[in-house]
Design a protein around this motif. Structure first.
Motif, PDB file in Angstrom:
ATOM      1  N   ASP A 105      -3.385  -0.003   1.738  1.00  8.58           N
ATOM      2  CA  ASP A 105      -2.654  -1.116   1.129  1.00  8.58           C
ATOM      3  C   ASP A 105      -3.212  -1.324  -0.272  1.00  8.58           C
ATOM      4  O   ASP A 105      -4.215  -1.987  -0.460  1.00  8.58           O
ATOM      5  CB  ASP A 105      -2.822  -2.370   1.985  1.00  8.58           C
ATOM      6  CG  ASP A 105      -2.020  -3.531   1.422  1.00  8.58           C
ATOM      7  OD1 ASP A 105      -1.287  -3.295   0.453  1.00  8.58           O
ATOM      8  OD2 ASP A 105      -2.140  -4.643   1.943  1.00  8.58           O
ATOM      9  N   ASP A 106      -2.582  -0.740  -1.256  1.00  9.60           N
ATOM     10  CA  ASP A 106      -3.083  -0.798  -2.621  1.00  9.60           C
ATOM     11  C   ASP A 106      -2.509  -1.972  -3.390  1.00  9.60           C
ATOM     12  O   ASP A 106      -2.733  -2.102  -4.583  1.00  9.60           O
ATOM     13  CB  ASP A 106      -2.740   0.511  -3.344  1.00  9.60           C
ATOM     14  CG  ASP A 106      -3.548   0.680  -4.621  1.00  9.60           C
ATOM     15  OD1 ASP A 106      -4.722   0.283  -4.629  1.00  9.60           O
ATOM     16  OD2 ASP A 106      -2.990   1.184  -5.607  1.00  9.60           O
ATOM     17  N   SER A 146       1.971 -10.664  -0.366  1.00  7.58           N
ATOM     18  CA  SER A 146       1.486  -9.431   0.247  1.00  7.58           C
ATOM     19  C   SER A 146       0.031  -9.525   0.668  1.00  7.58           C
ATOM     20  O   SER A 146      -0.451  -8.667   1.405  1.00  7.58           O
ATOM     21  CB  SER A 146       1.655  -8.262  -0.728  1.00  7.58           C
ATOM     22  OG  SER A 146       0.746  -8.394  -1.820  1.00  7.58           O
ATOM     23  N   TYR A 157      -4.450  -4.435   7.558  1.00 10.28           N
ATOM     24  CA  TYR A 157      -3.061  -4.402   7.109  1.00 10.28           C
ATOM     25  C   TYR A 157      -2.610  -5.794   6.706  1.00 10.28           C
ATOM     26  O   TYR A 157      -2.892  -6.774   7.396  1.00 10.28           O
ATOM     27  CB  TYR A 157      -2.133  -3.904   8.225  1.00 10.28           C
ATOM     28  CG  TYR A 157      -2.177  -2.412   8.464  1.00 10.28           C
ATOM     29  CD1 TYR A 157      -1.507  -1.540   7.622  1.00 10.28           C
ATOM     30  CD2 TYR A 157      -2.888  -1.883   9.535  1.00 10.28           C
ATOM     31  CE1 TYR A 157      -1.542  -0.173   7.839  1.00 10.28           C
ATOM     32  CE2 TYR A 157      -2.933  -0.519   9.763  1.00 10.28           C
ATOM     33  CZ  TYR A 157      -2.253   0.329   8.910  1.00 10.28           C
ATOM     34  OH  TYR A 157      -2.287   1.678   9.117  1.00 10.28           O
ATOM     35  N   SER A 158      -1.898  -5.820   5.584  1.00 10.88           N
ATOM     36  CA  SER A 158      -1.126  -7.014   5.270  1.00 10.88           C
ATOM     37  C   SER A 158       0.264  -6.852   5.867  1.00 10.88           C
ATOM     38  O   SER A 158       0.653  -5.754   6.301  1.00 10.88           O
ATOM     39  CB  SER A 158      -1.027  -7.214   3.758  1.00 10.88           C
ATOM     40  OG  SER A 158      -0.268  -6.169   3.173  1.00 10.88           O
ATOM     41  N   ALA A 161       2.195  -4.312   3.790  1.00 12.04           N
ATOM     42  CA  ALA A 161       1.702  -2.948   3.957  1.00 12.04           C
ATOM     43  C   ALA A 161       2.141  -2.359   5.286  1.00 12.04           C
ATOM     44  O   ALA A 161       2.488  -1.174   5.373  1.00 12.04           O
ATOM     45  CB  ALA A 161       0.184  -2.926   3.841  1.00 12.04           C
ATOM     46  N   LYS A 165       4.512   0.887   5.762  1.00  9.64           N
ATOM     47  CA  LYS A 165       4.056   2.021   6.565  1.00  9.64           C
ATOM     48  C   LYS A 165       5.084   2.384   7.629  1.00  9.64           C
ATOM     49  O   LYS A 165       5.381   3.571   7.846  1.00  9.64           O
ATOM     50  CB  LYS A 165       2.719   1.651   7.218  1.00  9.64           C
ATOM     51  CG  LYS A 165       2.035   2.809   7.939  1.00  9.64           C
ATOM     52  CD  LYS A 165       1.545   3.855   6.973  1.00  9.64           C
ATOM     53  CE  LYS A 165       0.745   4.939   7.683  1.00  9.64           C
ATOM     54  NZ  LYS A 165       0.275   5.982   6.763  1.00  9.64           N
TER      55      LYS A 165
END
Length: 516
Positions: A105-106, A146, A157-158, A161, A165
């Protein structure tokens, strides 16, 4: 004593200061090494502190690929370990695990680049900062959303994200909408703590679409006559022949303006968008397209556009390929990709900065009718050239009117004919010589060859007098005149109106009767 890191931002990796900086970094990192394998994490742009390399490999990667500019605190290479090694060692392990999460998660990294003074708890003093415009405020608001975890206590994980995915897995494995809806409903039922998780494919696409990750589907005529676009969006039949509107060919258009604006919404990339002006070394060496003659000529012609280094210059590339390889399947894919050239040359060809603007899919390629499919992109490029787009620069905290110019196209010789409408076959195949192309047909090979290349040599060159080594004739002609844009317009003004499309005999008769 603080470590000098100014070499990281140098525009050239071949200069003496950069090479010395790499050597000092490697020496500094291996002085603080704790493992017995004599390897450290490589901080180059490709490895990104994920892979362990030897000393020689790290030096080579940093010189060839460059060092990550956002890696300013060398916590993975010993910086800050002098007072308490054990505590900092634990911190390094935590940071390493955080990097792995960032790869998943960038989006928090994007927020950190956008708001560096907020994320670090500092307020930078700037002279009269301006408020972001409404589009940027919406973008920032979405990024803040986010950061919300998938469920309370989730750190990996958000919500955004996790949805991205899932959408990625859906696309790779070609899931249907119904199967994806069933999966989301099962996840929602099994994990009720995930309150913000959508329950349908529509809800997931709506969240992703709010971030600008959407595209527009435009139906096309079966024979490439027209697009069902703008004034023809509600038509049910092709206006050039009696073909009905069927989903035979579909053009996917990815909006260009928000993707270019997003380059200025990050403080890091916003500074890179001006490096062609701020960090240029005018020493006659060709390092970047800004040093090319075409760029310099453009600057002289369009002085007002070139006076603002924030204006964007892009290149266009396209070609055809079959994603199914050598399988006997009638399918053609034409991606149209744009390259922003404001950024450093080593970033221009990296995947995050290759913007696919159009994807033309169908059983057959458009060929000479590619102009029909380029219409949405050309219309947007015209608007961005004439009017521009109101954009917020995160590095200067100012709004400005961003304008865009298409500098050139990148393609092979056959596709050059489709893009420029100049035939690269037959007697006049050379686009530089035009009507003055020297050609002859081989009597035995039955092929056309072109022997007029000696005209471009100086008039006193010895090769002009040689006969037997070439076509048996002394070359006395000078180089043909290079046509300007006005000359090309004069040549095509007398041509009849061009009608696009691949018409058979019946369709040609229909068009002829319609014109009469």
């Amino acid at each position: 004593m603080p470590v000098d890191k100014s070499w990281i931002n140098l525009p050239s990796r071949s200069c003496h200061e950069y090479v010395n900086g790499v050597e000092k970094f490697v020496e500094y990192a291996f002085q603080h090494i704790k493992d017995d394998d004599m390897k450290i994490k490589c901080p180059c742009n490709d490895c990104s502190n994920r892979y362990r390399r030897t000393r020689a490999e790290v030096e080579r990667h940093l010189l060839w690929r460059g060092m990550r500019r956002d890696y300013t605190r060398w916590h993975l290479h010993g910086e800050g370990n002098s007072e308490n090694d054990e505590e900092d060692s634990d911190e390094d392990e935590d940071d390493s695990s955080d990097d792995e999460v960032q790869n998943i998660d960038d989006i928090p990294g994007m927020i950190q680049h956008t708001y560096p003074h907020v994320m670090d708890g500092e307020e930078e003093s700037r002279s009269e900062p301006q408020e972001p415009n409404e589009d940027v405020k919406k973008f920032y608001r979405l990024l803040e959303e986010s950061e919300k975890p998938l469920y309370e206590g989730c750190e990996k994980y958000s919500n955004l994200a996790f949805i991205v995915k899932l959408m990625h897995i859906k696309c790779i494995n070609c899931w249907s909408k119904n199967s994806f809806n069933m999966l989301l409903e099962l996840l929602k039922d099994a994990f009720p703590m995930c309150e913000t998780l959508p329950t349908s494919n529509y809800g997931a696409k709506k969240i992703v679409g709010d971030l600008g990750l959407h595209y527009e589907k435009i139906d096309a005529c079966e024979n490439d006559y027209m697009l069902y676009y703008k004034e023809n969006s509600k038509a049910y039949q092709c206006s050039f022949w009696n073909g009905k509107k069927v989903p035979w060919k579909v053009l996917r258009y990815f909006p260009l303006k928000p993707r270019l604006q997003r380059l200025f919404m990050s403080a890091k990339t916003a500074a890179d968008m001006r490096c062609h002006h701020d960090e240029r070394l005018n020493d006659g060496v060709l390092r970047h397209p800004v040093d090319a003659e075409a760029w310099k000529s453009f600057v002289q012609i369009h002085e007002l556009f070139s006076s603002d280094p924030q204006n964007v210059r892009v290149g266009l590339a396209t070609d055809v390929f079959n994603p199914f390889g050598n399988m006997n399947i009638s399918h053609s894919s034409w991606p149209v990709i744009l390259f922003p050239y404001n950024i450093p040359s080593w970033m221009c060809i990296r995947e995050p900065y290759l913007f696919m603007s159009l994807l033309i899919l169908g059983p057959k390629g458009p060929g000479n009718d590619i102009d029909v499919y380029l219409r949405p992109l050309i219309n947007k490029l015209k608007d961005l050239w004439e009017i521009g787009a109101y954009t917020y620069d995160a590095s200067t905290q100012e709004n400005f009117q961003m304008r865009v110019a298409l500098m050139w196209t990148i393609n092979d010789f056959p596709v050059y004919a489709y893009n420029s409408s100049w035939s690269t076959q037959g007697h006049l195949a050379c686009p530089c010589c035009g009507n003055e192309t020297e050609h002859c047909r081989l009597p035995n090979g039955k092929k056309t060859c072109y022997m007029g290349h000696r005209r471009f040599l100086p008039m006193d060159h010895e090769w002009r007098l040689r006969e037997t080594q070439f076509n048996g004739i002394r070359e006395k002609k000078g180089a043909p005149k290079r046509l300007s844009g006005d000359d090309v317009l004069k040549q095509i003004n007398g041509l009849p109106l061009i009608t696009f499309g691949k018409a058979g005999k019946q369709q040609r008769l229909f068009l002829l009767l319609k014109v009469m």
